[in-house]
Design a protein around this motif. Sequence first.
Motif, PDB file in Angstrom:
ATOM      1  N   LYS A  40       0.842  -1.197   0.000  1.00 18.06           N
ATOM      2  CA  LYS A  40       0.000   0.000   0.000  1.00 18.06           C
ATOM      3  C   LYS A  40       0.877   1.248   0.000  1.00 18.06           C
ATOM      4  O   LYS A  40       1.783   1.381   0.819  1.00 18.06           O
ATOM      5  CB  LYS A  40      -0.929   0.025   1.214  1.00 18.06           C
ATOM      6  CG  LYS A  40      -1.819   1.271   1.259  1.00 18.06           C
ATOM      7  CD  LYS A  40      -2.748   1.261   2.471  1.00 18.06           C
ATOM      8  CE  LYS A  40      -3.630   2.507   2.497  1.00 18.06           C
ATOM      9  NZ  LYS A  40      -4.559   2.496   3.672  1.00 18.06           N
ATOM     10  N   TYR A  41       0.586   2.158  -0.936  1.00 19.33           N
ATOM     11  CA  TYR A  41       1.284   3.435  -1.034  1.00 19.33           C
ATOM     12  C   TYR A  41       0.327   4.567  -0.651  1.00 19.33           C
ATOM     13  O   TYR A  41      -0.837   4.575  -1.066  1.00 19.33           O
ATOM     14  CB  TYR A  41       1.755   3.699  -2.464  1.00 19.33           C
ATOM     15  CG  TYR A  41       2.848   2.803  -2.971  1.00 19.33           C
ATOM     16  CD1 TYR A  41       4.167   3.253  -3.041  1.00 19.33           C
ATOM     17  CD2 TYR A  41       2.575   1.508  -3.408  1.00 19.33           C
ATOM     18  CE1 TYR A  41       5.177   2.438  -3.527  1.00 19.33           C
ATOM     19  CE2 TYR A  41       3.581   0.687  -3.892  1.00 19.33           C
ATOM     20  CZ  TYR A  41       4.882   1.164  -3.953  1.00 19.33           C
ATOM     21  OH  TYR A  41       5.875   0.350  -4.428  1.00 19.33           O
ATOM     22  N   VAL A  42       0.838   5.534   0.091  1.00 17.68           N
ATOM     23  CA  VAL A  42       0.129   6.780   0.356  1.00 17.68           C
ATOM     24  C   VAL A  42       1.108   7.896   0.013  1.00 17.68           C
ATOM     25  O   VAL A  42       2.213   7.947   0.563  1.00 17.68           O
ATOM     26  CB  VAL A  42      -0.316   6.895   1.826  1.00 17.68           C
ATOM     27  CG1 VAL A  42      -1.028   8.226   2.057  1.00 17.68           C
ATOM     28  CG2 VAL A  42      -1.233   5.740   2.198  1.00 17.68           C
ATOM     29  N   THR A  96      -3.579   7.165  -3.022  1.00 12.88           N
ATOM     30  CA  THR A  96      -3.243   5.845  -2.510  1.00 12.88           C
ATOM     31  C   THR A  96      -3.323   4.796  -3.618  1.00 12.88           C
ATOM     32  O   THR A  96      -4.189   4.872  -4.494  1.00 12.88           O
ATOM     33  CB  THR A  96      -4.177   5.419  -1.356  1.00 12.88           C
ATOM     34  OG1 THR A  96      -5.521   5.330  -1.837  1.00 12.88           O
ATOM     35  CG2 THR A  96      -4.124   6.427  -0.216  1.00 12.88           C
ATOM     36  N   GLU A  98      -2.906   0.401  -4.017  1.00 13.03           N
ATOM     37  CA  GLU A  98      -2.719  -0.889  -3.364  1.00 13.03           C
ATOM     38  C   GLU A  98      -2.676  -1.984  -4.418  1.00 13.03           C
ATOM     39  O   GLU A  98      -3.388  -1.920  -5.424  1.00 13.03           O
ATOM     40  CB  GLU A  98      -3.852  -1.169  -2.366  1.00 13.03           C
ATOM     41  CG  GLU A  98      -3.925  -0.192  -1.202  1.00 13.03           C
ATOM     42  CD  GLU A  98      -5.012  -0.554  -0.212  1.00 13.03           C
ATOM     43  OE1 GLU A  98      -4.944  -1.667   0.349  1.00 13.03           O
ATOM     44  OE2 GLU A  98      -5.929   0.274  -0.011  1.00 13.03           O
TER      45      GLU A  98
END
Length: 233
Positions: A40-42, A96, A98
């Motif tokens: 997961k990237y934010v 975000t 994912e």
Amino acid sequence: MVYGEKDWRIIPNELPFAALQNVQIAGQISTDGKLTAKVKYVMRGDNELLLREAFHQTPKERWKEVAGLLALSDGFRGTITNVTASDPMATKDPFTVEYEITQPKFVDWSKKPVRIPALLPQIALPDAPGKEAKKIELGTPLDVQTSLTLKLPEGTAVQTPAATSVARDYATFASKYDAHLNTINASRHINFLKRELPIDRTPDYSTFLRAVQNDQAQPIVLLAPETQQENRK
């Protein structure tokens, strides 16, 4: 309609929010050596803009390709599935992304011991400047935090790398690695505080750069349960 001077605004050089990148990985390695992980990237900042554009311009049925390029850029290899992303046009909130990634035969348990990299994105730092450079360009200040939780087959012994911590007025870096029972936890945090440095800071920056690179090159050492039993005989 006539526009007057008061209708013009000066756009500030600084972003209206802090640039950040937060990456969380939750994975597991099976007894047959297969790696399965959720990533997961934010994001906020320059990388956020690039990803927003990429996902906005790509049909959803091809988002897997975009996520695959993102994975490769961070040093991940494997099959990408179940890609989701927040609305690229909803710019009030961080962007975000994912996805899930699998890699068969990630580990060969027949090796004694097994050495694997810490499954964290490789943090890219500017290279040390060349002879003709007049200053060291660090780019937009950016706070990058990455974390990993990795589950292993029960009974696996783990040797984690040594932690690293270096602090400068232009950037800080800290890593942490630990293992409990069959779970590895790892994290790296780098915070770029300045856009540039005078060229006479090159020796100091080179030392900082090597410390980060050496940390990222450290392997995690695994010993399979059956190997431990053999060693006790």
